[in-house]
Design a protein around this motif. Structure first.
Motif, PDB file in Angstrom:
ATOM      1  N   UNK A  18       0.840  -1.190   0.000  1.00 28.33           N
ATOM      2  CA  UNK A  18       0.000   0.000   0.000  1.00 28.33           C
ATOM      3  C   UNK A  18       0.882   1.249   0.000  1.00 28.33           C
ATOM      4  N   UNK A  19       0.431   2.276  -0.694  1.00 26.62           N
ATOM      5  CA  UNK A  19       1.200   3.515  -0.799  1.00 26.62           C
ATOM      6  C   UNK A  19       0.541   4.613   0.030  1.00 26.62           C
ATOM      7  N   UNK A  20       1.384   5.473   0.633  1.00 26.29           N
ATOM      8  CA  UNK A  20       0.884   6.539   1.491  1.00 26.29           C
ATOM      9  C   UNK A  20       1.328   7.888   0.928  1.00 26.29           C
ATOM     10  N   UNK A  21       0.355   8.791   0.852  1.00 27.46           N
ATOM     11  CA  UNK A  21       0.595  10.122   0.312  1.00 27.46           C
ATOM     12  C   UNK A  21       0.140  11.168   1.332  1.00 27.46           C
ATOM     13  N   UNK A  22       0.730  12.355   1.257  1.00 26.31           N
ATOM     14  CA  UNK A  22       0.292  13.474   2.083  1.00 26.31           C
ATOM     15  C   UNK A  22      -0.399  14.479   1.181  1.00 26.31           C
ATOM     16  N   UNK A  23      -1.664  14.769   1.477  1.00 26.08           N
ATOM     17  CA  UNK A  23      -2.412  15.750   0.710  1.00 26.08           C
ATOM     18  C   UNK A  23      -1.698  17.095   0.789  1.00 26.08           C
ATOM     19  N   UNK A  24      -1.398  17.682  -0.363  1.00 21.27           N
ATOM     20  CA  UNK A  24      -0.609  18.916  -0.402  1.00 21.27           C
ATOM     21  C   UNK A  24      -1.366  20.138   0.098  1.00 21.27           C
ATOM     22  N   UNK A  25      -2.692  20.009   0.281  1.00 20.42           N
ATOM     23  CA  UNK A  25      -3.478  21.145   0.765  1.00 20.42           C
ATOM     24  C   UNK A  25      -3.899  20.964   2.227  1.00 20.42           C
ATOM     25  N   UNK A  26      -4.410  19.781   2.563  1.00 22.44           N
ATOM     26  CA  UNK A  26      -4.885  19.553   3.932  1.00 22.44           C
ATOM     27  C   UNK A  26      -3.812  18.928   4.815  1.00 22.44           C
TER      28      UNK A  26
END
Length: 214
Positions: free
Chosen positions: A113-121
């Protein structure tokens, strides 16, 4: 005494005051609109039977008599399955209402599974391995990708294209036209013979092709 009572009343009213909620604006929303076979193009996402399908490829067959027919191959972005249907010229579809949010890749776990950080929130978003499958070889450390949402679920990860990568492994300078090169993201592409290890190159991630040395 009066000052103390007045201060107490202000504190009490503040406690029951409505809270202002600041909603993050989404980066881009594609609304569902009606299109027909003449609007079909590769990469278009439409909604069929309540699910999102992406046009993989299509062909138009002209007939001596009667209207032309369009054969379209779709990929179900939730299930990963593909279907192929033939439509009469002018048949209509509804594009899928999708939300695009820029998000920075953080890490992947043992389950893929891949994890990303929302660039706005700045919230962390987990994307299942099957959703990332087609793009995972192009995802580099810290890369900002687009997460595509459909009805609140991530259905696709889009990597930037073109993108600059570093060549981490390849043969020394050779006279042959092209040779394989391993990039820092793990993918392998064919590059001209003059490209050396440590070079930075621009790659079309949609086609998986070398563009130029930078």
């Amino acid at each position: 005494m009066k000052l103390a009572i007045f201060t107490s009343l202000i504190a009490t009213s503040a406690a029951f005051a409505p809270t202002t909620v600041v909603t993050q604006r989404s980066s881009s929303t594609a609304l569902n609109v009606s299109v027909d076979t003449s609007d079909i193009k590769n990469g278009l996402t439409i909604e069929l039977d309540g699910e999102p399908y992406k046009v993989v490829n299509f062909s138009i067959m002209k007939q001596a008599r009667g209207a032309a027919k369009t054969t379209i191959k779709f990929k179900n972005l939730k299930r990963g399955t593909t279907i192929e249907n033939t439509y009469r010229s002018g048949e209509k579809f509804e594009t899928a209402e999708v939300l695009r949010r820029p998000s920075q890749y953080s890490y992947d776990d043992e389950s893929g599974n891949y994890y990303f950080m929302d660039s706005e929130s700045f919230e962390e978003v987990m994307v299942e391995s099957k959703i990332v499958e087609d793009q995972k070889k192009w995802i580099a450390e810290g890369m900002e990708c687009d997460l595509i949402f459909f009805k609140g679920e991530v259905i696709e990860v889009r990597t930037p294209s073109p993108y600059v990568y570093e060549v981490v492994e390849t043969e020394p300078n050779v006279k042959q036209d092209f040779k394989p090169a391993v990039l820092d993201c793990g993918a392998t592409v064919n590059v001209p013979g003059f490209v050396e290890q440590g070079s930075k190159i621009k790659v079309d991630t949609e086609k998986g092709e070398y563009i130029e040395r930078v």
